[in-house]
Design a protein around this motif. Sequence first.
Motif, PDB file in Angstrom:
ATOM      1  N   ASP B 189     -27.910 -18.775   2.889  1.00  0.00           N
ATOM      2  CA  ASP B 189     -26.470 -19.002   2.731  1.00  0.00           C
ATOM      3  C   ASP B 189     -25.671 -17.956   3.518  1.00  0.00           C
ATOM      4  O   ASP B 189     -24.603 -18.263   4.063  1.00  0.00           O
ATOM      5  N   CYS B 190     -26.197 -16.754   3.579  1.00  0.00           N
ATOM      6  CA  CYS B 190     -25.536 -15.709   4.379  1.00  0.00           C
ATOM      7  C   CYS B 190     -25.538 -16.095   5.852  1.00  0.00           C
ATOM      8  O   CYS B 190     -24.572 -15.832   6.579  1.00  0.00           O
ATOM      9  N   ALA B 191     -26.623 -16.705   6.293  1.00  0.00           N
ATOM     10  CA  ALA B 191     -26.710 -17.156   7.691  1.00  0.00           C
ATOM     11  C   ALA B 191     -25.625 -18.183   7.989  1.00  0.00           C
ATOM     12  O   ALA B 191     -25.004 -18.162   9.061  1.00  0.00           O
ATOM     13  N   LYS B 192     -25.366 -19.057   7.013  1.00  0.00           N
ATOM     14  CA  LYS B 192     -24.295 -20.049   7.200  1.00  0.00           C
ATOM     15  C   LYS B 192     -22.943 -19.360   7.335  1.00  0.00           C
ATOM     16  O   LYS B 192     -22.106 -19.757   8.139  1.00  0.00           O
ATOM     17  N   ARG B 193     -22.729 -18.325   6.528  1.00  0.00           N
ATOM     18  CA  ARG B 193     -21.458 -17.578   6.592  1.00  0.00           C
ATOM     19  C   ARG B 193     -21.299 -16.889   7.950  1.00  0.00           C
ATOM     20  O   ARG B 193     -20.201 -16.852   8.509  1.00  0.00           O
ATOM     21  N   VAL B 194     -22.393 -16.358   8.491  1.00  0.00           N
ATOM     22  CA  VAL B 194     -22.343 -15.726   9.813  1.00  0.00           C
ATOM     23  C   VAL B 194     -21.965 -16.763  10.871  1.00  0.00           C
ATOM     24  O   VAL B 194     -21.109 -16.519  11.732  1.00  0.00           O
ATOM     25  N   ALA B 195     -22.569 -17.933  10.781  1.00  0.00           N
ATOM     26  CA  ALA B 195     -22.253 -19.001  11.741  1.00  0.00           C
ATOM     27  C   ALA B 195     -20.781 -19.392  11.650  1.00  0.00           C
ATOM     28  O   ALA B 195     -20.093 -19.577  12.662  1.00  0.00           O
ATOM     29  N   GLU B 196     -20.289 -19.481  10.419  1.00  0.00           N
ATOM     30  CA  GLU B 196     -18.890 -19.818  10.201  1.00  0.00           C
ATOM     31  C   GLU B 196     -17.963 -18.749  10.790  1.00  0.00           C
ATOM     32  O   GLU B 196     -17.002 -19.053  11.496  1.00  0.00           O
ATOM     33  N   LYS B 197     -18.297 -17.483  10.525  1.00  0.00           N
ATOM     34  CA  LYS B 197     -17.515 -16.353  11.054  1.00  0.00           C
ATOM     35  C   LYS B 197     -17.436 -16.432  12.581  1.00  0.00           C
ATOM     36  O   LYS B 197     -16.386 -16.183  13.177  1.00  0.00           O
ATOM     37  N   MET B 198     -18.538 -16.796  13.204  1.00  0.00           N
ATOM     38  CA  MET B 198     -18.583 -16.860  14.660  1.00  0.00           C
ATOM     39  C   MET B 198     -17.749 -18.027  15.202  1.00  0.00           C
ATOM     40  O   MET B 198     -17.241 -17.956  16.310  1.00  0.00           O
ATOM     41  N   ARG B 199     -17.637 -19.087  14.391  1.00  0.00           N
ATOM     42  CA  ARG B 199     -16.765 -20.190  14.800  1.00  0.00           C
ATOM     43  C   ARG B 199     -15.292 -19.792  14.653  1.00  0.00           C
ATOM     44  O   ARG B 199     -14.452 -20.149  15.468  1.00  0.00           O
ATOM     45  N   GLN B 200     -15.005 -18.998  13.585  1.00  0.00           N
ATOM     46  CA  GLN B 200     -13.617 -18.638  13.293  1.00  0.00           C
ATOM     47  C   GLN B 200     -13.061 -17.583  14.246  1.00  0.00           C
ATOM     48  O   GLN B 200     -11.889 -17.595  14.584  1.00  0.00           O
ATOM     49  N   GLU B 201     -13.906 -16.642  14.629  1.00  0.00           N
ATOM     50  CA  GLU B 201     -13.445 -15.516  15.456  1.00  0.00           C
ATOM     51  C   GLU B 201     -14.336 -15.410  16.682  1.00  0.00           C
ATOM     52  O   GLU B 201     -15.550 -15.482  16.576  1.00  0.00           O
ATOM     53  N   SER B 202     -13.708 -15.169  17.824  1.00  0.00           N
ATOM     54  CA  SER B 202     -14.503 -15.087  19.054  1.00  0.00           C
ATOM     55  C   SER B 202     -15.085 -13.687  19.237  1.00  0.00           C
ATOM     56  O   SER B 202     -14.630 -12.717  18.624  1.00  0.00           O
ATOM     57  N   GLY B 203     -16.112 -13.609  20.055  1.00  0.00           N
ATOM     58  CA  GLY B 203     -16.637 -12.308  20.476  1.00  0.00           C
ATOM     59  C   GLY B 203     -17.821 -11.793  19.688  1.00  0.00           C
ATOM     60  O   GLY B 203     -18.427 -10.796  20.056  1.00  0.00           O
ATOM     61  N   TRP B 204     -18.156 -12.461  18.575  1.00  0.00           N
ATOM     62  CA  TRP B 204     -19.303 -12.006  17.777  1.00  0.00           C
ATOM     63  C   TRP B 204     -20.607 -12.531  18.379  1.00  0.00           C
ATOM     64  O   TRP B 204     -20.688 -13.680  18.802  1.00  0.00           O
TER      65      TRP B 204
END
Lengths: 392, 392
Positions: B189-204
């Motif tokens: 589930d944490c991996a899903k949150r990381v993927a989401e964060k990367m969609r929301q904000e650029s540069g990660w």
Amino acid sequence: MNENFSTFHHLECASCGQRFAKTEPLNLCPLCHQPLFARYDLERAAQLIDRSSFAKRESGLWRFHEILPIERPENVISLGEGGTPLVKANRLAAELGFNNLYLKDESLNPTGSFKARGLSAAVSKAFELGIRKVALPTAGNAGGAAAAYAAKAGMKAFVAMPADTPAPFLIECEQCGAEVERIDGLISDCAKRVAEKMRQESGWFDLSTLKEPYRVEGKKTMAYELTEQFGWSLPDAIIYPTGGGTGLIGMWKAFHEMEQLGWIGKERPRMISVQAEGCAPIVEAFIQGHEKATPAKNAQTIALGLRVPGAVGDFLILRAIRESGGEAVAVSDDALMQGVRTLGSTEGIFAAPEGGATVAALQTLKETGILHENERIVLFITGGGAKYAELF
Amino acid sequence: MNENFSTFHHLECASCGQRFAKTEPLNLCPLCHQPLFARYDLERAAQLIDRSSFAKRESGLWRFHEILPIERPENVISLGEGGTPLVKANRLAAELGFNNLYLKDESLNPTGSFKARGLSAAVSKAFELGIRKVALPTAGNAGGAAAAYAAKAGMKAFVAMPADTPAPFLIECEQCGAEVERIDGLISDCAKRVAEKMRQESGWFDLSTLKEPYRVEGKKTMAYELTEQFGWSLPDAIIYPTGGGTGLIGMWKAFHEMEQLGWIGKERPRMISVQAEGCAPIVEAFIQGHEKATPAKNAQTIALGLRVPGAVGDFLILRAIRESGGEAVAVSDDALMQGVRTLGSTEGIFAAPEGGATVAALQTLKETGILHENERIVLFITGGGAKYAELF
């Protein structure tokens, strides 16, 4: 027996100078009750080894075995202590306005702190002398290290620690099979409990720092290692968080040995002792020009390793600071906890509060002009922050 | 630029075999979405270095720089990782009925676990490629290591960890300046949150293990180091606690590289994977003869590093176990926690629960006749117990 493994020769009182044979287990000087130092046949050592001898050997404390007190290699109780990194701290330096800062990261020792060095040496020597039960008071990390090395040696360990010590310190001791008692009070009260235990039950040997001669021998290797890491040159200043002060005393002893061995000259780093404002007996004695310290009253600080009201080797700490042209500085708990955050966010080292104290001291020493931006300065990060996490 | 610092040549998909240039930041294979491996010019490496090259160098992971992917020494982000002790475990061996047991104590890495190796390599390479923001999901230790190396590099780190992770893991990340989110759920589930964060904000950039090619390169150094510590011979068996399995995959890759370098022959240690009964997808797939694992349902174990329902590199883990004639074993939480106590009281190492799992597995493997008393066996103690103390 390999006669060249160690050049350990005899014990000598650091105060009255009386010599004692190395073959008996001793605590303080039987005559004047001050700490005993191990002395070596350094002329013979200089024939056996030189500065180039060590790089070829395995990393760690025992690469210096000729100038350590264990006489047979099979008695060395090792978990891989020493050989810790010396890290150039460019981001911390930029933050604080320095150019040549280094961190000696002692958290990479077994059990996560510099205490492993002293206890590896002391437990090894106790084992060599036939001792099978060791006891000590602790602020936390020394207990964990004693429990670990005693377990490795198949010895019993008794540890007394203040009841308010964070749980991980207790659990570490227990998982390593030590008998642990939590005492209402400070490390000085724990020392009383150890003395009582030794009166009640026979066979225990007191491993309190500087009350036996060998923990300081393990700690002195920090100076050998540091000097080797600097290519057998010395930094301008060493900032050292000081509770019992064994490391500072040990490093000072090591510099003298290295000079006698012909490995360094007469130069010395300035030895700078850092304490917490709530427990700063060395700082007070330094400022007042006293040879010995008055025990701190109502000692209180979040940096539990600095919560040592009275150090057995106080006169040795003060002597080293003065002979080196050093300093003693007290920092607030707020400042040292901010120091931990600064260290973590600039250098990626999550330090115990004592490590944060060196960062806080550095700021003070810059502001007062005692240290200058181009000096080569080493901060001792004496342990990691993980066991202290509940304090953050 | 020192052209001899690294012989890194290109990236290659571990599944479809397609090659990719080393100059672009990549995660999984753009074609088949499987892990990418770094490949080296090993013929040139064999001209630059041989087995005797390393003993003269400083201890640690970077002594193997020619066969690591960082191309300029100034891009190496180091906190002193690697160079961990290989300890002969005579008291544990006697307790369990073995004669040649060794412990590879990875708790002596920065941040207290083997994760430091992978993250030192991955953060260094990310830095070299111009990345300045890294994100990853973690069961605990990878987050701390990522936060630490990112801080040292002056990079931002985003860490997602399960909400039930013990507090010290969170605090370590925060003190090192990382942005941390606690997620209700597992590492998946944490991996899903990381993927989401990367969609929301650029540069990660996603540093999830085996979803980028370089953490495995840091981890592979465990095998180089071990082989060097055994005088360029190999143990008979390696017992390795397996969550994501990056270390096992990395070591297997390293043995192939060492053979191509001419440093070892065709022999290999038996690779033995240990998981917890509450989350044992690799063990199940191994028993059933599957090439890939089915993600574990309702994954539950006290050994949080083993609570990985599905590993990206499952087929690589299974391949290594089978090619080596190895095994996969599941142990109960009770048995692994007893393993921690046994390890602590006999060898003085306070391990994380994953380390205890290797001890528990060893008992099972003895009883079933899979391992014999005279075999030379290495247990991987992947991290220290301090951050897990509340579980004891």
